[in-house]
Design a protein around this motif. Structure first.
Motif, short mmCIF file in Angstrom:
data_model
loop_
_atom_site.label_atom_id
_atom_site.label_comp_id
_atom_site.label_asym_id
_atom_site.label_seq_id
_atom_site.Cartn_x
_atom_site.Cartn_y
_atom_site.Cartn_z
N MET A 137 -10.40 27.83 -6.52
CA MET A 137 -11.20 27.81 -7.63
C MET A 137 -11.43 26.20 -7.80
SD MET A 137 -12.22 30.60 -8.28
CE MET A 137 -13.49 29.75 -9.48
N ALA A 138 -10.42 25.21 -7.46
CA ALA A 138 -10.26 23.96 -7.80
C ALA A 138 -11.32 23.29 -6.80
CB ALA A 138 -8.82 23.30 -7.44
N LYS A 139 -11.47 23.99 -5.67
CA LYS A 139 -12.17 23.29 -4.79
C LYS A 139 -13.85 23.34 -5.29
CE LYS A 139 -12.50 24.65 0.09
NZ LYS A 139 -11.68 25.70 1.13
N SER A 140 -14.01 24.63 -5.72
CA SER A 140 -15.37 25.03 -6.32
C SER A 140 -15.59 24.52 -7.73
CB SER A 140 -15.87 26.33 -5.84
OG SER A 140 -15.02 27.32 -6.78
N PHE A 141 -14.64 23.80 -8.30
CA PHE A 141 -14.87 23.74 -9.61
C PHE A 141 -16.15 23.26 -10.20
CE2 PHE A 141 -14.14 21.41 -13.78
CZ PHE A 141 -13.14 22.42 -14.56
N THR A 142 -16.59 22.13 -9.52
CA THR A 142 -17.59 21.42 -9.97
C THR A 142 -18.93 22.11 -10.00
OG1 THR A 142 -17.75 20.40 -7.91
CG2 THR A 142 -17.01 19.01 -9.69
N ASN A 143 -19.04 23.17 -9.10
CA ASN A 143 -20.28 24.10 -9.32
C ASN A 143 -20.14 25.34 -9.94
OD1 ASN A 143 -21.06 22.41 -6.89
ND2 ASN A 143 -19.93 23.53 -5.23
N GLU A 144 -19.01 25.47 -10.74
CA GLU A 144 -19.03 26.56 -11.52
C GLU A 144 -19.83 26.52 -13.04
OE1 GLU A 144 -17.86 29.33 -10.54
OE2 GLU A 144 -16.32 28.79 -8.77
N GLU A 145 -20.06 27.83 -13.40
CA GLU A 145 -20.39 27.64 -14.62
C GLU A 145 -19.61 27.39 -15.76
OE1 GLU A 145 -23.56 28.91 -16.37
OE2 GLU A 145 -24.35 28.79 -14.20
N ASP A 146 -19.93 26.95 -16.82
CA ASP A 146 -19.00 26.30 -18.02
C ASP A 146 -17.81 27.31 -18.33
OD1 ASP A 146 -20.15 23.98 -17.94
OD2 ASP A 146 -21.37 24.43 -19.75
N ILE A 147 -18.35 28.84 -18.49
CA ILE A 147 -17.41 29.50 -18.78
C ILE A 147 -16.49 30.00 -18.04
CG2 ILE A 147 -18.93 31.55 -17.95
CD1 ILE A 147 -18.03 33.44 -20.07
N VAL A 148 -16.68 29.93 -16.33
CA VAL A 148 -15.70 29.85 -15.52
C VAL A 148 -14.63 28.69 -15.45
CG1 VAL A 148 -15.61 30.28 -13.06
CG2 VAL A 148 -17.51 31.04 -14.23
N LYS A 149 -15.48 27.29 -15.63
CA LYS A 149 -14.53 26.05 -15.80
C LYS A 149 -13.12 26.34 -16.60
CE LYS A 149 -18.00 22.86 -14.11
NZ LYS A 149 -18.95 22.00 -14.57
N LEU A 150 -13.94 26.67 -18.06
CA LEU A 150 -12.82 27.00 -18.73
C LEU A 150 -11.46 28.05 -18.56
CD1 LEU A 150 -15.06 27.23 -22.23
CD2 LEU A 150 -13.51 25.25 -21.48
N GLN A 151 -11.96 28.94 -17.85
CA GLN A 151 -11.02 29.97 -17.49
C GLN A 151 -10.17 29.44 -16.15
OE1 GLN A 151 -9.84 32.32 -18.83
NE2 GLN A 151 -11.42 32.24 -20.38
N VAL A 152 -10.80 28.49 -15.30
CA VAL A 152 -10.07 27.62 -14.51
C VAL A 152 -9.02 26.93 -14.96
CG1 VAL A 152 -10.10 26.09 -12.36
CG2 VAL A 152 -11.97 27.65 -12.69
N ILE A 153 -9.26 26.18 -15.87
CA ILE A 153 -8.27 25.40 -16.82
C ILE A 153 -7.22 26.12 -17.25
CG2 ILE A 153 -8.12 23.82 -18.67
CD1 ILE A 153 -11.03 22.97 -18.05
N ASN A 154 -7.59 27.44 -17.89
CA ASN A 154 -6.70 28.12 -18.45
C ASN A 154 -5.66 28.65 -17.44
OD1 ASN A 154 -5.74 29.92 -20.33
ND2 ASN A 154 -7.63 30.92 -20.65
N LEU A 155 -6.11 29.19 -16.23
CA LEU A 155 -5.20 29.62 -15.27
C LEU A 155 -4.36 28.49 -14.68
CD1 LEU A 155 -4.78 31.82 -12.95
CD2 LEU A 155 -6.65 30.74 -11.61
N ALA A 156 -5.02 27.39 -14.55
CA ALA A 156 -4.17 26.21 -14.19
C ALA A 156 -2.92 26.01 -15.23
CB ALA A 156 -4.90 24.98 -14.07
N ALA A 157 -3.24 26.05 -16.28
CA ALA A 157 -2.39 25.72 -17.44
C ALA A 157 -1.23 26.84 -17.31
CB ALA A 157 -2.83 25.67 -18.68
N LYS A 158 -1.63 28.07 -17.17
CA LYS A 158 -0.65 29.09 -17.08
C LYS A 158 0.15 29.04 -16.08
CE LYS A 158 -3.17 32.44 -20.07
NZ LYS A 158 -4.01 33.39 -20.31
#
Lengths: 991, 418
Positions: free
Chosen positions: A537-558
């Motif tokens: 996900m980190a790799k494709s982060f910039t191409n994701e939709e906002d809602i997905v980005k937020l969840q990526v951050i969430n996943l990363a934090a957890k």
């Protein structure tokens, strides 16, 4: 030629033509063409229009009606197409007094349309209408008032007011109806007239014709819906007229009465409401609830004041029920909502059948009905369960209907039917209609959360859908699975792993976000996969939709918190990317999370709790129907459909805690309401049977009132019967009138089985209460079967000393019969002769003792006279009629060798010594003491040549004697006697 | 109540507007057009649309949208039912409810609408009353009118308006007195893949055509009235009499009307008169599929199944179909993807079959779902529920009417899942 000119004109007459959407029809373009030669008016706002209308003006000014008519037709056609014809006003208004009725009507159409714009000119026409209001023809009076009130010119308000007041007391009900229609028109023009209008409404509400009733209630609803007090006096009348009011009026009246009833009566379910709360938690199916309730109810009845339904409340429910069979869907819906909001829980079920019937109707009707069924099915699931299959979906249904049906099916799902429903859902999932498939997946999710038993099955099914070809299906499944997994994540790490794999393929943002959230939330269950997913996900982060980005951050934090070794750098990377994101939400989130999880010198105390914050146990979401709690809107209303309060919506009030005084509905006015028992045929006309029954029951009803108010009755039934001229009915009519004449004496009917032979005279001052020991009222051996006294609907019901005798009665005013067993009659003081009138022999049911064939020509019939045997008060008198059909004489008829059970006694009739000639009949009376049992008395009937074995078995009802008793006494007795007595009494009263 | 009415055709032209209160601008229909665009399919236009100042309640009948403008709370079904009644009245007056018929008779339409609603509240909706007020157009009358200058607007108060039987006009006279009843039953069914019945139900109506002079009082009785589970009545029927004796007793309206509609109790097993054998398959990774359907009769009580038509909505990926029918003819519309097979009569000796290849769009994924087959059929002289009219008695008039009852069974929403 015409084409050419038409083209030309469209250019010349630009201002006129440009705003009309439809092309000019040939006829009109010809008219245009005719005038093309004339000079163009120099400065006119719409030159072409002016010219066109010159032609029409000429026609209107002519003397020929046919030309005028032609002109008016063309003008109306213009209006219909939404074109402006206002400049013709002076020419048209001149014709308001035209003799030709069609021209006149079309002028009215024009006037109503344009008067508002040309107020001054409109005044020219007023005098014509004022003259019309005085016309001897009611049609002309009505139409004058109709047009006058439709002209929205404020200056004529006083004239309108006057006209309405006058029309409200017109002789013709049709004019009064028009007056009722005019009220809201005037009110919308000038709301200051409200007080005066309310007076008119009050007056019209008292009108007794069905024609007016619907319209005036409509006016009431528009002008003063809050003045519920105006309804009191008319409540019973409205209920009784309801069935004969035209369909549209019925809808309005029923809706208004629903609101009224909510303010005036107590909740019929109040005893259950407390139980419901506990029951609903404990039980799943509503059926179980239902079975539970009677017991619990009985228990609670002992504790608290028993609920007694107001007879007026019952009246409303009873009189609306037949309307469920109306052909008009709006009426059916109105009754359905009335029952839903007002009826006791046990009775609401009747509406389901009618609502399901409406599902065969047009699509738009289906749509509205399904919306309401969806709301109802949440509260009263049991009601629709038998009709489950009627909600099955066809591939040809429009999507919006499919989704509503799905909603209902989901609401109806319970442990017993879930397997059938899921099988249906499986079919739906393969549908071509993708919106519908998505809704089905949601529905499966809801079933799974609600019914624990099938949760795993559903989950497996949904997981299979993850390999579906259609991405939307997969995405929807992911979202639903996410919700389901939250309930028991530990067991399902396999599914989570499977879903993790999906991130490579699935593109729908919501689904991606859901997967990421799941992995983050349960990263401890999938420790190996989670960091890998984050890497991708980190790799494709910039191409994701906002809602997905937020969840990526969430996943990363957890992950950082649980597995910082593997994911520290990745998290840093993601947060850095997010820091420079275009979306400020994401930037904010990244900043916030960085502060929270990455321990720095600056970071505050929260840092310690980061893990608790992120990895707290989260409650599983509850998947609820969007129709939950919609029932706080009145069902069937626009507001309910939109789930938002519409303009002018009248709130459905909550039940009052204490019932307001019911006596406000009593009517002092002579004969205003028709009593409580009227139930006519469905239409305005009444059949022979129903006519007589409704008139008879209404006569009894009005007598009730009469008695209460000590006034003569003014039977006001509109004589519908007049259409029917059969002698039988005349008889009835005659007898009814006779009954009225004798101040409430009950006529004896002609219909043997259902007519009660006792005629009690209520007008006579009621006898003082007699002390009757409860034990003597009904012997317990008899209480189970009281059919003998069952009063059918068509019977002429005997008097009741107080109207609305029994709580819980459902159709006819219940007679307060005291029941007295023949055998124990001696316990009471000797019955007054006036109370027990001798029955007409023919009206009493006769039984056969000996058939003509078995008796070799001798036939014997008997009947119970329902009086104690004169010789012995313990005995029941049995009238025996012996007829000799042989061709020889019969001699020495007697009874011999009685075989009786212990305790039973028989008083034989004296031997008929004289000969019974062929064709003769003989009447004798014998007495039998049945000892309160229904055992047969067996004996032999002997003639000079033969012995016949015969037996008399008494039907329960025949072992009683009627006793007069006031309502209070009856209630008292009822209360004192066993519960079973009451219970068995009710069915016979509520026939 | 109802503020205004707009009639809109399929291409979005507002071809008629009528206002019962102040004029509402046509622009309010823009909200409707918006919703229509969103819905894609006409069937999916929501019947109730909320706009900032008004509510739009619409129905779709015979390719016309009837859009009514509402300003305040009113039961939506009230409006919907009324709009349908308007459409029915047009149908009754002009023989069809189409844009051309309405445009041709715009004045009558306007007069009708004027009588049907007063200030937005229904006034006279009973067709017999309306016909007394405004005479339906006939060729003869329009010729006579144009010569004599007489009008087609009645100048007397319709008596029905005032009587207790508003549905019947007074002074009806016929030289031939006739009463016909058509018992029409429709089978609604869903048959699943394996041929077993998922859901089946019989819905019936009795349509009457009564041409009797004077004020006849009819009573119609059935051999087996218990079959009727849920019945809805024309207002003329005496409900009480039905309740107590299961006899339909009524003073009929004049002309054609629907006497009752009913549902046969669900306990009764429904005899399904036809069966369908089907084999529809699409091959993976190839641009073709196979289609093979046979229809056969079953349990039809010795009657022939007629006018059989099968329609199938094929998946979007289907380009064309090459089929051969052993009986009847078939058409496939490549735009709407609807396959229609007009079979005709089924004879048990030679079962009709439709078989052939389906061409799929190349490269498109194999359709997930097999299409379901919608079957239409008709069986004359049979009411599938077994309902039988026992007798019709007439009271109140002296003459002997001619009486007739016809039975017919049709497929309603009859769907076979494949």
């Amino acid at each position: 030629m015409a084409q050419d000119k038409c083209h030309l004109i469209t250019q010349v007459g630009q201002p006129q033509v440009s705003h009309c959407a439809t092309p000019l029809p040939v006829q009109e373009s010809l008219a245009l063409g005719k005038h093309l030669g004339k000079a163009l008016p120099a400065v006119s706002p719409s030159p072409a229009a002016g010219r066109v209308h010159d032609d029409l003006k000429e026609m209107l000014d002519s003397n020929k009606d046919s030309l005028k008519l032609e002109a008016m037709k063309r003008i109306v056609a213009m209006i219909a197409r939404g074109k402006n014809a206002s400049d013709l006003f002076p020419a048209v208004v001149k014709n308001v007094a035209c003799k030709n009725i069609e021209v006149k009507k079309l002028v009215y159409v024009y006037l109503v349309r344009y008067a508002e714009e040309q107020q001054d000119l409109a005044l020219l026409s007023i005098s014509t209408f004022q003259r019309g209001l005085k016309d001897p023809n009611q049609l002309i009076r009505a139409s004058a008032l109709r047009v006058l009130s439709s002209i929205r010119v404020p200056i004529i308000v006083p004239i309108m007011m006057l006209a309405i007041k006058e029309a409200a007391s017109d002789m013709s009900p049709y004019v009064r109806k028009t007056a009722a229609h005019a009220i809201p028109k005037l009110y919308s023009l000038d709301s200051d007239q409200k007080d005066q209008l309310i007076e008119v409404i009050e007056k019209l509400l008292a009108d007794k014709t069905t024609l007016v009733a619907g319209s005036v209630v409509m006016a009431f609803e528009e002008v003063c819906p809050e003045r519920i007090d105006l309804i009191h006096k008319n409540y019973r009348k409205l209920c009784n007229l309801l069935i004969d009011v035209e369909e549209w009026g019925q809808v309005v009246i029923i809706n208004m009465l629903t609101r009224y009833a909510r303010t005036q009566f107590l909740s019929p379910n109040q005893n259950e409401s407390l139980l419901e709360e506990s029951a609903e938690k404990a039980f799943y199916g509503s059926e179980e609830e239902d079975t539970k309730e009677p017991k619990a109810e009985a228990a609670s009845l002992a504790k608290r004041k028993p609920y007694v339904m107001d007879p007026d409340h019952r009246l409303l429910l009873r009189n609306t029920k037949p309307l469920l069979q109306s052909r008009n869907a709006a009426v059916v819906m109105a009754v359905a909502q009335l029952y839903f909001h007002l009826a006791p829980k046990a009775e609401v079920g009747v509406i389901a059948k009618a609502l399901v019937r409406l599902l065969r109707s047009h699509r738009s009707v289906q749509y509205v009905v399904l919306q309401n069924v969806a709301t109802m099915s949440i509260k009263r699931r049991g009601m629709f369960e038998p009709y489950l299959k009627s909600f099955y979906i066809r591939s040809t249904d429009p999507t919006q209907i499919k989704i509503l049906k799905l909603e209902v099916l989901t609401n109806l799902a319970n442990e017993t039917n879930i397997s059938t429903i899921l099988r249906e859902f499986q079919t739906y999932i393969r549908s071509m209609d993708k919106d519908f498939v998505a809704a089905t997946i949601q529905a499966i999710g809801r079933c799974a959360t609600n019914i624990g038993k099938v949760r795993d099955t559903c989950l497996n099914g949904l997981v299979q859908l993850l390999s579906n070809r259609d991405e939307l299906v997969v995405a929807e499944s992911v979202v639903v699975i996410k919700k389901l997994l939250q309930m028991q994540p530990a067991q399902h790490s396999e599914i989570i792993k499977h879903m993790a794999k999906l991130t490579d393929n699935i593109q729908v943002p919501m689904a991606r976000a859901s997967i990421l959230w799941l992995i983050g939330e349960y990263c401890e269950h999938v420790p190996k996969i989670a960091p890998d997913v984050l890497r991708k996900m980190a790799k494709s982060f910039t191409n994701e939709e906002d809602i997905v980005k937020l969840q990526v951050i969430n996943l990363a934090a957890k992950l950082y918190l649980t597995n910082s070794k593997q994911s520290k750098l990745l998290t840093q990377y993601v947060l850095n990317l997010a820091k420079y994101d275009q979306n400020y939400d994401i930037r904010d989130r990244a900043r916030f999370i960085r502060q929270l999880i990455v321990p720095t010198e600056k970071s505050g105390a929260l840092n310690k709790y980061a893990k608790k914050l992120f990895l707290a146990q989260k409650p599983a979401p509850i998947l609820e129907s969007s129709f939950k709690d919609r029932d706080h809107f009145q069902l069937g209303s626009l507001s309910h459909l939109l789930n938002a309060k519409a303009v002018g919506y009248q709130e459905l009030p909550d039940w009052p805690d204490e019932a307001p005084d019911p006596s406000v509905r009593n009517v002092e006015v002579r004969g205003a309401p028709q009593g409580a028992g009227c139930m006519g045929g469905q239409g305005g006309s009444v059949s022979e049977e129903s006519g007589s029954s409704s008139s008879s029951s209404s006569s009894s009803g009005s007598e009730e009132e009469e008695e209460e108010e000590e006034e003569g009755s003014g039977e006001q039934s509109e004589d519908k019967e007049e259409e029917e001229k059969r002698p039988k009915r005349k008889d009835k009519e005659g007898s009814r009138k006779a009954a009225m004449g004798s101040a409430g004496r009950y006529p004896l009917g002609k219909r043997g089985s259902s007519v009660n032979p006792f005629s009690l005279n209520p007008a006579v001052t009621p006898p003082p209460p007699q002390p009757i020991p409860s034990s003597s009222i009904i012997s317990t051996s008899l209480v189970t079967d009281l059919e003998g006294l069952t009063l059918t609907d068509t019977s002429l019901t005997p008097a009741v000393s107080v109207p609305h005798a029994l709580p819980g009665m459902s159709r006819d005013p219940c007679p307060s019969w005291g029941l007295q067993v023949g055998g124990s009659a001696s316990h009471t003081p000797a019955p007054r002769p006036r109370q027990l009138l001798s029955p007409a022999f023919g009206a009493v049911r006769t039984y056969e003792l000996l058939h003509r064939m078995a008796g070799e020509g001798l036939s014997v019939e008997y009947c119970f006279s329902r009086r104690p045997f004169p010789g012995d008060p313990h005995m029941v008198a049995v009238h025996i009629q012996i007829s000799n059909n042989t061709d020889a004489e019969v001699k020495s008829l007697r009874v011999s060798e009685p075989k009786l059970l212990s305790g039973m006694r028989i008083q034989e009739f004296p031997e008929i010594g004289t000969r019974l000639a062929p064709g003769d009949t003989a009447n004798v009376v014998m007495g039998i003491d049945f000892c309160d049992s229904t055992q047969a008395a067996n004996f032999q009937l002997c003639t000079h040549t033969r012995h016949f074995y015969v037996s008399i078995q008494p039907p329960v009802g025949e072992l009683m004697a009627p006793v007069f008793m006031s309502e209070n006494e009856f209630k008292k007795e009822q209360g004192e006697s066993l519960c079973t007595v009451v219970d068995s009494c009710h069915p016979c009263c509520s026939q | 109540m109802i503020h205004s009415l707009f009639l809109i055709n399929c291409s979005g032209d507002i071809f008629l507007e009528k206002h019962w209160k102040s004029v509402v601008s046509q622009s309010v229909c823009d909200y409707f057009f918006e919703a229509q665009e969103k819905a894609i399919d006409v069937e999916n236009v929501p019947p109730v649309i909320s706009t900032p100042h008004h509510y739009l309640i619409s129905i779709y009948r015979d390719k016309i949208f009837f859009v009514s403008v509402i300003q305040s709370e009113v039961p939506p079904l009230f409006v919907i039912e009324f709009l349908h009644r308007v459409a029915d009245t047009f149908q009754d007056y002009f023989g069809e409810c189409s844009e051309t018929a309405i445009k041709d008779n715009v004045v009558i339409v306007y007069e009708l609408l004027e009588e049907m609603l007063d200030n937005g509240f229904p006034l006279a909706t009973e067709s017999n009353i309306l016909k007394e007020l405004i005479k339906p157009p006939t060729i003869l009358r329009s010729v006579v009118n144009s010569i004599t200058g007489s009008s087609n607007v009645g100048d007397t108060l319709p008596t029905g308006q005032l009587s207790n039987i508003p549905w019947r006009r007074a002074g009806v006279k016929y030289t031939n007195n006739e009463a016909y009843f058509d018992v029409v039953e429709e089978i609604d069914a869903i048959i699943d893949k394996s041929g077993s019945t998922v859901f089946a139900e019989i819905q019936g109506v009795i349509d009457s055509c009564i041409k009797l002079s004077g004020m006849p009082d009819l009573s119609l009785s059935f051999m087996n009235p218990r079959l009727l589970d849920d019945v809805s009545f024309h207002p003329c029927i005496r409900f009480k009499r039905w309740e107590s004796e299961r006899v339909l007793s009524f003073i009929p309206p004049d002309g054609n009307f629907r006497l009752i509609s009913y549902r046969v109790s669900s306990q009764n097993l429904v005899a399904i008169p036809v069966y369908v054998k089907h084999m529809i398959s699409f091959k993976e990774n190839s641009s073709s599929g196979r289609f093979d359907v046979t229809i056969g009769p079953k349990q039809n009580m010795g009657k022939t199944v007629e006018s059989v038509v099968m329609t199938v909505h094929m998946p979007k990926a289907v380009l064309n179909m090459n089929l051969t029918a052993t009986q009847g003819s078939y058409t496939f519309d490549p735009v709407t993807k609807v396959l229609t097979w007009d079979v005709g009569k089924i004879t048990p000796q030679k079962l009709p079959n439709l078989k052939g290849l389906v061409n799929l769009q190349s490269g498109a994924p194999k359709p997930e779902e097999n299409p379901s087959l919608n079957i239409q059929f008709k069986i004359q002289q049979l009411a599938i529920s077994g309902l039988k009219v026992n007798r019709l008695d007439m009271y109140g008039e002296k003459y002997k009417p001619f009486k007739g009852v016809k039975y017919i069974t049709k497929a309603g929403k009859f769907q076979v899942r494949t």
